[in-house]
Design a protein around this motif. Structure first.
Motif, PDB file in Angstrom:
ATOM      1  N   SER A 356       1.848  -1.749  -4.838  1.00 40.51           N
ATOM      2  CA  SER A 356       2.698  -2.263  -5.917  1.00 40.51           C
ATOM      3  C   SER A 356       2.580  -3.775  -6.077  1.00 40.51           C
ATOM      4  CB  SER A 356       4.163  -1.883  -5.663  1.00 40.51           C
ATOM      5  OG  SER A 356       4.684  -2.570  -4.542  1.00 40.51           O
ATOM      6  N   GLY A 357       2.117  -4.458  -5.029  1.00 38.23           N
ATOM      7  CA  GLY A 357       1.984  -5.909  -5.113  1.00 38.23           C
ATOM      8  C   GLY A 357       0.553  -6.403  -5.080  1.00 38.23           C
ATOM      9  N   MET A 358      -0.429  -5.492  -5.179  1.00 33.73           N
ATOM     10  CA  MET A 358      -1.828  -5.907  -5.040  1.00 33.73           C
ATOM     11  C   MET A 358      -2.255  -6.797  -6.207  1.00 33.73           C
ATOM     12  SD  MET A 358      -3.497  -2.149  -5.732  1.00 33.73           S
ATOM     13  CE  MET A 358      -3.144  -1.207  -7.226  1.00 33.73           C
ATOM     14  N   GLN A 359      -2.890  -7.918  -5.851  1.00 30.99           N
ATOM     15  CA  GLN A 359      -3.345  -8.876  -6.850  1.00 30.99           C
ATOM     16  C   GLN A 359      -4.862  -9.027  -6.845  1.00 30.99           C
ATOM     17  OE1 GLN A 359      -1.394 -10.329  -9.052  1.00 30.99           O
ATOM     18  NE2 GLN A 359       0.574  -9.654  -8.223  1.00 30.99           N
ATOM     19  N   THR A 360      -5.483  -8.710  -5.711  1.00 32.05           N
ATOM     20  CA  THR A 360      -6.937  -8.844  -5.600  1.00 32.05           C
ATOM     21  C   THR A 360      -7.563  -7.477  -5.353  1.00 32.05           C
ATOM     22  OG1 THR A 360      -6.912  -9.168  -3.197  1.00 32.05           O
ATOM     23  CG2 THR A 360      -6.638 -11.128  -4.584  1.00 32.05           C
ATOM     24  N   PHE A 361      -8.850  -7.391  -5.638  1.00 31.25           N
ATOM     25  CA  PHE A 361      -9.568  -6.130  -5.438  1.00 31.25           C
ATOM     26  C   PHE A 361      -9.613  -5.761  -3.957  1.00 31.25           C
ATOM     27  CE2 PHE A 361     -13.629  -3.750  -4.990  1.00 31.25           C
ATOM     28  CZ  PHE A 361     -13.268  -2.651  -5.754  1.00 31.25           C
ATOM     29  N   THR A 362      -9.758  -6.752  -3.090  1.00 28.48           N
ATOM     30  CA  THR A 362      -9.779  -6.491  -1.645  1.00 28.48           C
ATOM     31  C   THR A 362      -8.455  -5.903  -1.180  1.00 28.48           C
ATOM     32  OG1 THR A 362     -11.334  -8.311  -1.284  1.00 28.48           O
ATOM     33  CG2 THR A 362     -10.088  -7.531   0.630  1.00 28.48           C
ATOM     34  N   MET A 363      -7.347  -6.481  -1.657  1.00 29.19           N
ATOM     35  CA  MET A 363      -6.035  -5.953  -1.287  1.00 29.19           C
ATOM     36  C   MET A 363      -5.841  -4.542  -1.822  1.00 29.19           C
ATOM     37  SD  MET A 363      -3.435  -6.790   0.483  1.00 29.19           S
ATOM     38  CE  MET A 363      -2.565  -5.316   0.966  1.00 29.19           C
ATOM     39  N   ALA A 364      -6.385  -4.294  -3.005  1.00 31.12           N
ATOM     40  CA  ALA A 364      -6.300  -2.945  -3.574  1.00 31.12           C
ATOM     41  C   ALA A 364      -7.055  -1.939  -2.717  1.00 31.12           C
ATOM     42  CB  ALA A 364      -6.851  -2.947  -4.994  1.00 31.12           C
ATOM     43  N   MET A 365      -8.228  -2.322  -2.228  1.00 27.41           N
ATOM     44  CA  MET A 365      -9.009  -1.447  -1.338  1.00 27.41           C
ATOM     45  C   MET A 365      -8.210  -1.107  -0.081  1.00 27.41           C
ATOM     46  SD  MET A 365     -12.256  -0.875  -2.517  1.00 27.41           S
ATOM     47  CE  MET A 365     -13.449  -0.854  -1.184  1.00 27.41           C
ATOM     48  N   ILE A 366      -7.534  -2.109   0.485  1.00 23.19           N
ATOM     49  CA  ILE A 366      -6.764  -1.895   1.710  1.00 23.19           C
ATOM     50  C   ILE A 366      -5.546  -1.017   1.435  1.00 23.19           C
ATOM     51  CG2 ILE A 366      -5.352  -3.033   3.470  1.00 23.19           C
ATOM     52  CD1 ILE A 366      -7.228  -5.476   3.153  1.00 23.19           C
ATOM     53  N   ALA A 367      -4.772  -1.385   0.407  1.00 24.72           N
ATOM     54  CA  ALA A 367      -3.535  -0.663   0.106  1.00 24.72           C
ATOM     55  C   ALA A 367      -3.805   0.793  -0.268  1.00 24.72           C
ATOM     56  CB  ALA A 367      -2.796  -1.371  -1.023  1.00 24.72           C
ATOM     57  N   LEU A 368      -4.735   0.995  -1.184  1.00 23.59           N
ATOM     58  CA  LEU A 368      -5.015   2.362  -1.619  1.00 23.59           C
ATOM     59  C   LEU A 368      -5.773   3.141  -0.555  1.00 23.59           C
ATOM     60  CD1 LEU A 368      -5.879   1.722  -5.373  1.00 23.59           C
ATOM     61  CD2 LEU A 368      -3.769   2.650  -4.400  1.00 23.59           C
ATOM     62  N   GLY A 369      -6.502   2.438   0.317  1.00 18.93           N
ATOM     63  CA  GLY A 369      -7.139   3.105   1.453  1.00 18.93           C
ATOM     64  C   GLY A 369      -6.106   3.670   2.410  1.00 18.93           C
ATOM     65  N   ILE A 370      -5.057   2.891   2.705  1.00 18.75           N
ATOM     66  CA  ILE A 370      -3.979   3.367   3.572  1.00 18.75           C
ATOM     67  C   ILE A 370      -3.270   4.557   2.926  1.00 18.75           C
ATOM     68  CG2 ILE A 370      -1.736   2.764   4.579  1.00 18.75           C
ATOM     69  CD1 ILE A 370      -2.799  -0.118   4.846  1.00 18.75           C
ATOM     70  N   TYR A 371      -3.003   4.435   1.625  1.00 19.94           N
ATOM     71  CA  TYR A 371      -2.362   5.537   0.909  1.00 19.94           C
ATOM     72  C   TYR A 371      -3.234   6.796   0.939  1.00 19.94           C
ATOM     73  CZ  TYR A 371      -1.014   8.414  -3.078  1.00 19.94           C
ATOM     74  OH  TYR A 371      -0.675   9.484  -3.874  1.00 19.94           O
ATOM     75  N   ALA A 372      -4.546   6.628   0.782  1.00 21.83           N
ATOM     76  CA  ALA A 372      -5.463   7.771   0.798  1.00 21.83           C
ATOM     77  C   ALA A 372      -5.464   8.470   2.148  1.00 21.83           C
ATOM     78  CB  ALA A 372      -6.874   7.315   0.439  1.00 21.83           C
ATOM     79  N   VAL A 373      -5.458   7.695   3.245  1.00 27.87           N
ATOM     80  CA  VAL A 373      -5.380   8.304   4.583  1.00 27.87           C
ATOM     81  C   VAL A 373      -4.091   9.105   4.693  1.00 27.87           C
ATOM     82  CG1 VAL A 373      -5.204   7.846   7.054  1.00 27.87           C
ATOM     83  CG2 VAL A 373      -6.785   6.505   5.657  1.00 27.87           C
ATOM     84  N   GLY A 374      -3.001   8.540   4.171  1.00 30.92           N
ATOM     85  CA  GLY A 374      -1.718   9.223   4.248  1.00 30.92           C
ATOM     86  C   GLY A 374      -1.707  10.546   3.511  1.00 30.92           C
TER      87      GLY A 374
END
Length: 529
Positions: A356-374
């Motif tokens: 919800s707070g991602m501003q960069t593509f790298t942060m998006a990779m990390i955030a959505l990667g964690i969500y995907a594992v979940g």
């Protein structure tokens, strides 16, 4: 050990991969549809709530397919249901491609998606109990492998959408037609195969006995969702004087279905545990597939089309790879299926909050990667728990739970997230630039469970995005694009409430199983005792 040696039938491996291909076809169609939502909004002027309703039909039809299929699969046979699904996939293409004008587009797309989902549900009514029967000692492992086909299908569909649409510039109809390729493949793989009987069928469990575990408690969950669906479907068919009573009529029809289940089961209350699992799967469906139906559109909006597509493929790749690791996680990390689901819920909360707070593509990779594992193990592991704990119910309980999950996406998750996007976008724009909101707002209001909002017009929003991207956008267009991005971020934050609720439920189930000696697989005679 291989699937061939661990299955109870000599063609276990062939049937596993045929089921894999069937669910892959559903994933391909799902991803292709997500990739053309923008084209539909631009061509027909749909709001996000309307797009959510069309996307929702791509799940609600699944409920009917999997429940009807699950009820009759032991009587009719797996092969005949595969034929029904094949015809449904072909018919859905014919109906969907009939969308030509704004006047007929909504109905053609809605019912085309519904038929597509019905075919998908019928296939899952075959594949889930079939794999659970073929691999009784490793249900969690092989059901996760079976459902690894879903993210793989989404990867293939997303790539096909990019190549056929973005690169080659083909129409949305040509893009969507690509799902017919894996459709032909699963038909060939199932052709001429013999199928095993489930434990319930071998033991001679009759229809009433198989339904008793579901009982009135489980039926309440399914009938509530069916009531919502029936109310929506019959509304345009009613005279204008009765249209406002469509929801009430839907609830009456749902009540009739509930009484019918009561008669079939001699008004058995049903299992409280199964009732809790059904409720949890209702939330799970809205979380996993409801979010999936919007996530690519959201990431495209926050970044750009190519990055949005990359992020979608990234999350699907994580899911695909990890679903082959369920058995290793269970054995090496000593997690029961319920413990695994609890960990996954916590990861999903973290991932959505970060996203919800991602501003960069790298942060998006990390955030959505964690969500995907979940979200990786949610759906197949829930099916495995039902197969492990309720063998007497055979395909019935497993299919109804899958139907509950899918119908919740169609009636709650997809439209709910679409409404959230409409609501927060409109609220943000109205507060920051009232003049732009007055210029851009739609003539048609959006509503969801009594909540109302006047959204931004879908065609104007897409025009604004194109103009801003080209550097020619007006101040009003820049304002509406900024507001739309803010609305998407707030929608992701609200979405994290769902895994939070699930985590509380799984923690309770973990405590429950601990009090009864731990989680283990039951046989029919043990369950009856």
């Amino acid at each position: 050990m291989s699937a061939k040696s661990e299955g109870i039938a000599p063609n276990a491996s062939r049937l596993l991969w045929a089921g894999f291909m069937a669910i892959l076809a559903a994933g391909v169609g799902f991803a292709l549809r997500n990739g053309i939502l923008g084209a539909w909004a631009a061509q027909y002027g749909f709001s996000d709530t309307q797009l959510g309703a069309i996307g929702g039909a791509g799940f609600s039809g699944f409920c009917f397919g999997i429940i009807i299929g699950g009820v009759i699969v032991d009587k009719l046979g797996y092969g005949k249901l595969v034929a029904v699904a094949l015809l449904g996939h072909i018919l859905s293409a014919v109906v969907t491609f009939g969308a030509n004008t704004p006047d007929n587009a909504y109905n053609c797309l809605y019912w085309g998606m519904f038929i597509f989902a019905y075919a998908n549900g019928t296939l899952e009514a075959v594949a889930n109990p079939l794999v659970a029967t073929l691999f009784p000692k490793k249900r969690t492992h092989y059901l996760n492998i079976l459902h690894a086909s879903w993210p793989l299908g989404m990867i293939i569909g997303a790539l096909a959408s990019y190549l056929l649409g973005t690169q080659l510039g083909l129409s949305w109809k040509m893009q969507l037609a690509f799902y017919l390729v894996p459709t032909v493949a699963y038909a060939v793989m199932f052709m001429g195969q013999s199928f095993p009987k489930s434990e319930a069928a071998i033991k001679g469990a009759n229809f009433s006995e198989m339904f008793k575990d579901v009982g009135l408690l489980g039926a309440v969950v399914a009938c509530f969702l069916l009531s919502l669906f029936l109310g929506d479907v019959i509304k345009p068919l009613l005279p204008e004087t009765l249209a406002n009573n469509a929801a009430t009529i839907g609830y009456v029809l749902g009540g009739v279905l509930l009484i019918t289940v009561g008669v079939i089961t001699r008004f058995a209350i049903g299992s409280v545990l199964l009732f809790v699992l059904f409720l949890t799967h209702l939330i799970l469906g809205s979380l996993e597939l409801g979010t999936d139906s919007w996530i690519e559109r959201i990431t495209k909006n926050l970044f750009d089309e190519e990055k949005g597509k990359t992020l979608f493929i990234w999350t699907c790749t994580i899911m695909f790879a990890l679903r082959f690791c369920a058995h290793w996680i269970e054995t090496k990390l000593k997690l029961s299926p319920v413990g695994l689901l609890l960990v996954c819920s916590i990861l999903a909360i973290i991932g959505l909050q970060l996203a919800s707070g991602m501003q960069t593509f790298t942060m998006a990779m990390i955030a959505l990667g964690i969500y995907a594992v979940g979200k990786t193990f949610f759906w197949p592991t829930m099916l495995a728990i039902v197969g492990d704990r309720f063998p007497r119910s055979g395909a019935v309980a497993m299919s109804i739970m899958g139907g509950v999950g899918m119908l919740s996406v169609g009636m709650i998750g997809g439209p709910g997230l679409g409404f959230s996007k409409d609501y927060f976008t409109a609220k943000e724009l109205e507060s920051k630039n009232p003049a732009a909101y007055a210029e851009m707002k739609s003539a048609t209001p959006s509503s969801f469970f009594g909540m109302k909002a006047t959204p931004v017009d879908g065609t104007k929003l897409e025009e604004a995005k194109t103009a801003v991207k080209a550097g020619t956008g007006s101040e009003s267009q820049k304002a509406v694009v900024d507001a739309n991005q803010a609305g998407d971020r707030k929608t992701l934050k609200i979405d994290s409430i769902l895994p939070t609720t699930m985590a509380v439920i799984y923690l309770g189930l973990l405590i429950y199983f601990k009090t009864i000696g731990g989680y283990r697989v039951l046989r029919i005679d043990e369950q009856s005792a």
